[in-house]
Design a protein around this motif. Structure first.
Motif, PDB file in Angstrom:
ATOM      1  N   SER A 126       0.959  -1.253   0.124  1.00 34.15           N
ATOM      2  CA  SER A 126       0.187   0.152   0.154  1.00 34.15           C
ATOM      3  C   SER A 126       0.904   1.246   0.183  1.00 34.15           C
ATOM      4  O   SER A 126       2.000   1.251   0.441  1.00 34.15           O
ATOM      5  CB  SER A 126      -1.009   0.086   1.171  1.00 34.15           C
ATOM      6  N   LEU A 127       0.331   2.170  -0.480  1.00 33.55           N
ATOM      7  CA  LEU A 127       1.093   3.638  -0.412  1.00 33.55           C
ATOM      8  C   LEU A 127       1.041   4.001   0.864  1.00 33.55           C
ATOM      9  O   LEU A 127       0.245   4.040   1.850  1.00 33.55           O
ATOM     10  CB  LEU A 127       0.103   4.559  -1.153  1.00 33.55           C
ATOM     11  N   SER A 141       2.058   7.524   3.758  1.00 33.54           N
ATOM     12  CA  SER A 141       1.538   8.611   3.861  1.00 33.54           C
ATOM     13  C   SER A 141       1.899   9.856   2.917  1.00 33.54           C
ATOM     14  O   SER A 141       1.393  10.508   2.115  1.00 33.54           O
ATOM     15  CB  SER A 141       1.422   9.230   5.250  1.00 33.54           C
ATOM     16  N   GLU A 192       3.539   8.977   0.049  1.00 35.39           N
ATOM     17  CA  GLU A 192       3.231   8.741  -1.450  1.00 35.39           C
ATOM     18  C   GLU A 192       1.829   9.062  -1.800  1.00 35.39           C
ATOM     19  O   GLU A 192       1.597   9.554  -2.878  1.00 35.39           O
ATOM     20  CB  GLU A 192       3.532   7.127  -1.671  1.00 35.39           C
ATOM     21  N   LYS A 193       0.857   8.751  -0.658  1.00 33.43           N
ATOM     22  CA  LYS A 193      -0.473   9.411  -1.146  1.00 33.43           C
ATOM     23  C   LYS A 193      -0.683  11.050  -1.374  1.00 33.43           C
ATOM     24  O   LYS A 193      -1.359  11.317  -2.299  1.00 33.43           O
ATOM     25  CB  LYS A 193      -1.298   9.029   0.148  1.00 33.43           C
ATOM     26  N   ARG A 194       0.364  11.617  -0.413  1.00 37.90           N
ATOM     27  CA  ARG A 194       0.277  12.981  -0.569  1.00 37.90           C
ATOM     28  C   ARG A 194       0.945  13.372  -1.748  1.00 37.90           C
ATOM     29  O   ARG A 194       0.272  14.430  -2.543  1.00 37.90           O
ATOM     30  CB  ARG A 194       1.262  13.682   0.565  1.00 37.90           C
ATOM     31  N   VAL A 246      -1.592  12.780  -4.781  1.00 36.17           N
ATOM     32  CA  VAL A 246      -2.806  13.459  -4.847  1.00 36.17           C
ATOM     33  C   VAL A 246      -2.456  15.021  -5.395  1.00 36.17           C
ATOM     34  O   VAL A 246      -3.010  15.708  -6.322  1.00 36.17           O
ATOM     35  CB  VAL A 246      -3.446  13.616  -3.604  1.00 36.17           C
ATOM     36  N   SER A 292       8.174   8.096  -4.648  1.00 37.74           N
ATOM     37  CA  SER A 292       7.403   6.790  -4.610  1.00 37.74           C
ATOM     38  C   SER A 292       8.490   5.634  -4.513  1.00 37.74           C
ATOM     39  O   SER A 292       9.454   5.669  -5.290  1.00 37.74           O
ATOM     40  CB  SER A 292       6.537   6.696  -5.593  1.00 37.74           C
ATOM     41  N   GLN A 314       5.538   0.758  -5.765  1.00 34.11           N
ATOM     42  CA  GLN A 314       4.434   1.776  -5.468  1.00 34.11           C
ATOM     43  C   GLN A 314       4.304   2.665  -6.670  1.00 34.11           C
ATOM     44  O   GLN A 314       3.164   3.371  -6.729  1.00 34.11           O
ATOM     45  CB  GLN A 314       4.152   2.381  -4.167  1.00 34.11           C
ATOM     46  N   LYS A 327       1.256   2.732  -8.949  1.00 39.88           N
ATOM     47  CA  LYS A 327      -0.111   3.315  -8.320  1.00 39.88           C
ATOM     48  C   LYS A 327      -0.167   4.935  -8.527  1.00 39.88           C
ATOM     49  O   LYS A 327      -1.049   5.539  -8.864  1.00 39.88           O
ATOM     50  CB  LYS A 327       0.008   2.935  -7.033  1.00 39.88           C
ATOM     51  N   VAL A 328       0.967   5.310  -8.025  1.00 40.85           N
ATOM     52  CA  VAL A 328       1.019   7.010  -8.386  1.00 40.85           C
ATOM     53  C   VAL A 328       1.038   7.357  -9.575  1.00 40.85           C
ATOM     54  O   VAL A 328       0.142   8.363  -9.869  1.00 40.85           O
ATOM     55  CB  VAL A 328       2.632   7.320  -7.732  1.00 40.85           C
ATOM     56  N   VAL A 340      -2.788   7.212 -10.520  1.00 39.70           N
ATOM     57  CA  VAL A 340      -3.474   8.290 -10.180  1.00 39.70           C
ATOM     58  C   VAL A 340      -3.342   9.465 -10.805  1.00 39.70           C
ATOM     59  O   VAL A 340      -4.141  10.215 -11.255  1.00 39.70           O
ATOM     60  CB  VAL A 340      -3.066   8.666  -8.614  1.00 39.70           C
TER      61      VAL A 340
END
Length: 455
Positions: free
Chosen positions: A5-6, A8, A10-12, A15, A128, A132, A135-136, A139
């Motif tokens: 999973s990503l 925090s 990588e999520k930031r 997005v 990243s 992962q 996935k980035v 998005v």
């Protein structure tokens, strides 16, 4: 937090960088459905100049995207991205203040000089982990698709109230928002991703141009975006002639785009599960050509245009989603960045050539001939793509390696390529990296790390 999973950061990163992409692409896409209509009040208006204005952005993007990516590796990603957004905003202001179509074209060319796509993608890679990174990137890819659909809705609404100048002012504002996101929301990179994964090399691109499969895909994306830009030189004006007022064009665009996406998904699922990717690819190119030929016949019917657009965008969406993955699978393990750089430049060059083709044909012949020309382009692409080979599914990973001689590098490459699941191995001693193209189902990462001396 699991490895699958990503985290925090990588999520930031995903997005925030996707938001910058979306803001920037939204401003560009909004112009396509409105310039041919609202640009008629500009001095020097002609179909040819509309084509120049729509396509000028693509030319400067195609020329400068790779150099800007290389510059970001030397002076930093954020500096190049912010600088590119400033140039983009300046081009938007010049176009917003323009009273002639020629100055709008200058503004569009300047917008394209803010060529930050490669730097943004490299930044996303820096932020990243290897496993992962897809996935980035997914998005970011989704944000571009969503921005196109939203632009088809927002562009006609903004232009109906404030004209073409309003669209350009909005693009300038969105660029400023993008600068804020880069400066305050995007995390700083701790590490840089391998150069082979992100940045294009001119020397590598020269070699890749001769690659028969990659050259087919580069030609394909050029012709795909050539058709898109070509038809939008005349489509908005033709819809008005057929009785659909300008501020209602989104009544047609949005349902068509949404339904096209829904219809594309099962085609992609079946193509992957049944291993019919080539058949689906060739069929989509044929559908693209047939839809444009049909539009040249039904050009005087809003319903006919809607049906043809639906078929076109089913094909367009499938091809747009499929080709980058094919480039990644075909590209040599250590040259994915170069392969994607050449692919992206071809894409932008196609947008420029489409504007020229659409404007020239519209000015010298008729609207029907523009759609017929797009159909002919699709037929040419079908001939080029016919002998395309779809490679086995694979992904690229990289391992840190520190070797003192080329002999050691060659020996390590031979050991790595002999491992189960390794399709290709390239050891780049100058980068202290080994690039592996692998079959994920058969590959053992710990075994590869042991051979590389990492464990």
């Amino acid at each position: 937090m699991t490895a699958s999973s990503l985290n925090s950061r990588e999520k930031r990163a995903a997005v925030s960088l996707a938001s910058v992409f979306a803001f920037r692409m939204l401003g560009l896409f909004m112009l396509m459905p409105v310039l041919a209509i609202y640009g008629q009040s500009l001095d020097g208006f002609s179909p040819m100049w509309i084509g120049f204005a729509i396509g000028a952005y693509g030319l400067t993007q195609a020329v400068l995207q790779i150099p800007m990516g290389r510059l970001s590796d030397k002076i930093g990603r954020k500096k190049v991205i912010v600088g590119g957004l400033v140039v983009f905003a300046l081009g938007s202001v010049i176009a917003a203040l323009a009273e002639s179509i020629q100055m709008v074209t200058v503004g569009r060319a300047l917008q394209g000089m803010g060529a930050i796509a490669s730097a943004l993608l490299a930044f996303a890679s820096d932020l990243s982990r290897d496993e992962q990174r897809p996935k980035v990137m997914a998005v970011i890819g989704m944000s571009i698709g969503m921005s196109f659909a939203f632009a088809m809705l927002l562009g006609p609404i903004v232009a109906a109230s404030w004209g073409v100048a309003g669209v350009f002012w909005l693009t300038a504002i969105l660029a400023v928002f993008g600068i804020g996101i880069i400066l305050f929301l995007v995390p700083n990179a701790v590490n840089k991703a391998p150069k082979g994964d992100t940045l294009a090399s001119f020397s590598d691109i020269k070699k890749l141009i001769k690659h028969p499969q990659l050259s087919r895909l580069n030609a394909g994306v050029l012709l795909l975006h050539l058709t898109l830009t070509t038809i939008f030189v005349v489509l908005p004006s033709q819809l008005i002639k057929d009785g659909l007022v300008a501020n209602h064009h989104w009544y047609l665009y949005i349902p068509v785009l949404l339904l096209a996406f829904i219809l594309m998904v099962p085609i992609m699922i079946v193509a992957i599960k049944k291993e019919k990717e080539k058949q689906a690819f060739i069929g989509s190119v044929a559908l693209l050509s047939i839809s444009m030929l049909a539009m040249s016949i039904w050009v005087n019917s809003v319903v006919g245009i809607a049906i043809c657009m639906l078929l076109y965008f089913v094909a367009f969406n499938f091809l747009e989603a499929t080709m980058p993955a094919l480039v990644s699978r075909i590209a040599p393990a250590s040259q994915k960045g170069s392969a994607m750089g050449g692919y992206s430049s071809s894409q932008f060059l196609g947008a420029f050539l489409g504007g020229i083709l659409g404007g020239y044909v519209a000015q010298t012949t008729s609207t029907q001939a523009v759609f017929a020309a797009a159909a002919l382009v699709g037929l040419i692409w079908l001939i080029i793509a016919w002998k395309m080979q779809v490679p086995p599914k694979s992904k690229v990973i990289s391992l840190m390696t520190n070797l003192s001689s080329e002999e050691q590098a060659q020996a390590l490459a031979s050991q790595l390529v002999a491992l189960p699941g390794v399709i290709e191995a390239t050891v780049v001693r100058d980068e202290s990296r080994s690039y592996l193209k692998i079959n994920d189902k058969e590959f053992d990462l710990d075994q590869a790390r042991k051979v590389a001396g990492l464990i």
